[in-house]
Design an enzyme around this catalytic site. Structure first.
Site, PDB file in Angstrom:
ATOM      1  N   SER A   1       0.873  -1.186   0.000  1.00 40.48           N
ATOM      2  CA  SER A   1       0.000   0.000   0.000  1.00 40.48           C
ATOM      3  C   SER A   1       0.900   1.223   0.000  1.00 40.48           C
ATOM      4  CB  SER A   1      -0.851  -0.001   1.273  1.00 40.48           C
ATOM      5  OG  SER A   1      -1.396   1.285   1.511  1.00 40.48           O
TER       6      SER A   1
ATOM      7  N   TYR B   1      -2.542  -1.172  10.391  1.00 39.85           N
ATOM      8  CA  TYR B   1      -2.486  -1.369   8.936  1.00 39.85           C
ATOM      9  C   TYR B   1      -1.168  -0.839   8.370  1.00 39.85           C
ATOM     10  CZ  TYR B   1      -4.066  -1.189   4.047  1.00 39.85           C
ATOM     11  OH  TYR B   1      -4.187  -1.355   2.692  1.00 39.85           O
TER      12      TYR B   1
HETATM   13  C1  BGC Z   1      -6.198   1.486   2.003  1.00 40.18           C
HETATM   14  C2  BGC Z   1      -7.374   2.345   1.532  1.00 40.18           C
HETATM   15  C3  BGC Z   1      -6.934   3.755   1.281  1.00 40.18           C
HETATM   16  C4  BGC Z   1      -5.669   3.826   0.429  1.00 40.18           C
HETATM   17  C5  BGC Z   1      -5.122   5.247   0.313  1.00 40.18           C
HETATM   18  C6  BGC Z   1      -5.089   1.634   0.996  1.00 40.18           C
HETATM   19  O1  BGC Z   1      -4.019   0.804   1.329  1.00 40.18           O
HETATM   20  O2  BGC Z   1      -6.619   0.140   2.140  1.00 40.18           O
HETATM   21  O3  BGC Z   1      -8.403   2.298   2.507  1.00 40.18           O
HETATM   22  O4  BGC Z   1      -7.963   4.471   0.620  1.00 40.18           O
HETATM   23  O5  BGC Z   1      -4.675   2.991   0.969  1.00 40.18           O
HETATM   24  O6  BGC Z   1      -5.063   5.907   1.535  1.00 40.18           O
END
Ligand code: BGC
Length: 270
Positions: free
Chosen positions: A155, A168
């Protein structure tokens, strides 16, 4: 995009968390490129079987396998079934992931462990099983110049800190060093390990961030390209990273984020 059904012909792929969102798009894209695909799912059996049926209806090969990627025994059983069915595996896409958001001081150990367990430990467990098979089998030059490919779905939050999402962001930061360390260790065996770091992509995980015009306008302030990503944006990149077209790419993180990591807040500031 027109996928070539020959690009990944003869290759066997496993995509975790493939019953919806980015994982579903990757499974469909790999299948359109000629790979046989395992559609792993946790609880959405019906959705997973629909994806399998669609792939088969288009003359592709696919099976659905249920497993919780955070559980070692379930991951081992999923790989045994995969090998039983397809004989081997060439491509692993470590995609399964979730969010359990909370202000930091209220975050429970359960929320922390659930996210680390699936997003990080799950990728470790699956990568280890795939790597064992890649090492056992070695390169089959008629199939691919690599003994195997692992694609970790990370991410933008592997580099962008994220208030209210500490578990996360920590899991995604962990994926970065895990991916690069595995890549360093296994490169001599012709195994390639890379990450895709998506930005905001329209999926159920972030629906509240784009499903009203007000929310979308706010989100677009963070995206220089001025559009929210589509799952196909990630599927295309996954096909390239899985193919020999990216043969010299190893240990890389490809940010597929419309420029979110360019810190657009600095455009007229700083
Ligand atoms: C998350 C999303 C978020 C995006 C940008 C992703 O890894 O799961 O919820 O919109 O990152 O912030």
């Amino acid at each position: 995009m027109a996928y070539s059904p020959y690009l990944l012909k003869g290759q066997k792929a496993l995509v975790t968390g493939a019953s919806s969102g980015i994982g579903e798009a990757i499974a469909r894209s790999l299948a359109s490129s000629g790979a046989s695909v395992v559609v792993n799912y946790h609880s959405e059996a019906e959705a997973a079987h629909k994806i399998v049926n669609d792939i088969q209806a288009a003359n592709g090969e696919a099976i659905a396998i249920q497993a919780d990627v955070s559980k070692e025994e379930e991951v081992k059983a999923m790989f045994s079934k995969t090998l039983q069915h397809f004989g081997t595996i060439d491509i692993l896409v470590n995609n399964a992931g979730l969010q359990k958001d909370s202000p930091f001081v209220d975050m429970t150990l359960e929320q922390w462990n659930a996210v680390i367990g699936i997003n990080l430990t799950g990728q470790f467990l699956c990568a280890r099983e795939a790597a064992k098979e890649f090492l056992r089998r070695g390169v089959q030059p008629q199939i691919s110049s690599a003994a195997g490919k692992i694609i970790c779905i990370s991410s933008v939050h592997e580099v962008i800190p994220w208030s209210g999402h500490v578990n996360y962001a920590a899991s995604k930061g962990g994926i970065n060093m895990m991916m690069r360390s595995i890549a360093q260790e296994l490169a001599p065996h012709k195994i390639r390990v890379n990450s895709i770091a998506p930005g905001a992509i329209k999926t159920p995980i972030n629906q509240s961030a784009w499903d009203t015009p007000q929310a979308e306008a706010k989100l677009l302030q963070l995206i220089p390209a001025k559009r929210v990503g589509e799952v196909e944006d990630i599927g295309k990149v996954a096909v390239w990273l899985a193919s020999d077209d990216s043969d010299y790419v190893n240990g890389a993180t490809l940010f597929v984020d419309g420029g979110m990591t360019l810190y657009p807040g600095f455009t007229a500031n700083g």
